[in-house]
Design an enzyme around this catalytic site. Structure first.
Site, short mmCIF file in Angstrom:
data_model
loop_
_atom_site.label_atom_id
_atom_site.label_comp_id
_atom_site.label_asym_id
_atom_site.label_seq_id
_atom_site.Cartn_x
_atom_site.Cartn_y
_atom_site.Cartn_z
N ASN A 1 29.05 26.36 52.31
CA ASN A 1 29.30 24.94 52.06
C ASN A 1 28.15 24.17 52.68
O ASN A 1 27.42 24.70 53.52
CB ASN A 1 30.66 24.50 52.62
N HIS B 1 20.02 21.63 49.87
CA HIS B 1 20.64 22.86 50.36
C HIS B 1 19.86 23.46 51.52
O HIS B 1 18.63 23.41 51.54
CB HIS B 1 20.73 23.88 49.22
#
Length: 164
Positions: A17, A28
């Protein structure tokens, strides 16, 4: 945080996550101590080390990124079992829609929780989603002291060789 996705990728990497830094930046694996980007390069997936803000460049290498759970947290252990299971369902639907050659889940604990496979180990899995094969990689978080960057790069390289 938006996925980096396209049809027919060689490998779709799937984080657990977003961490708080990733949520704040919209990229990310954005925390400076996370080893994903250095290991990705060291394993031969990319010709140079990408920065999180360059994540869309992955598509040119046939690579993408998503997450099991969309909710950001400081630590993955803050996620509930229900979030993992629901995330696994959503991930399976994405994989069936986009049909990457390989799904690479970074974090064996997340893979076990999302797909109910308590015996899974790092490496290729028996499970498939349509024609997509599954590989579990070590979690590149700086909190994962069990794996060195060199050891992670070797495991990522095993996947790269299988995907080529």
């Amino acid at each position: 945080m938006p996925d980096v996705l396209a049809d027919g990728l060689r490998v779709l990497f799937c984080g657990i996550n977003p961490g708080l830094m990733s949520a704040a930046t919209g990229h990310h694996f954005a925390r400076p101590g996370n080893r994903f980007w250095p290991v990705l390069h060291r394993s031969g997936f990319t010709p140079h080390r990408l920065e999180p803000a360059e994540e869309r460049e992955l598509l040119s290498y046939g690579l993408g990124i998503t997450n099991v759970v969309a909710r950001a947290s400081a630590r993955a252990d803050e996620l509930s079992p229900e979030e993992y299971v629901e995330g696994g369902r959503v991930l399976a639907a994405k994989v069936e829609l986009y049909a990457p050659r390989w799904l690479a889940v970074v974090g064996v604990t997340a893979y076990r929780a999302a797909f109910g496979d308590r015996k899974a180990q790092v490496g290729p899995q028996d499970r498939t989603f349509g024609d997509t094969r599954v590989w579990v990689l070590p979690n590149p978080s700086g909190l994962n002291a069990h794996w060195t960057a060199a050891g992670m790069a070797e495991e990522f390289a095993r996947l790269r060789e299988a995907a080529d």
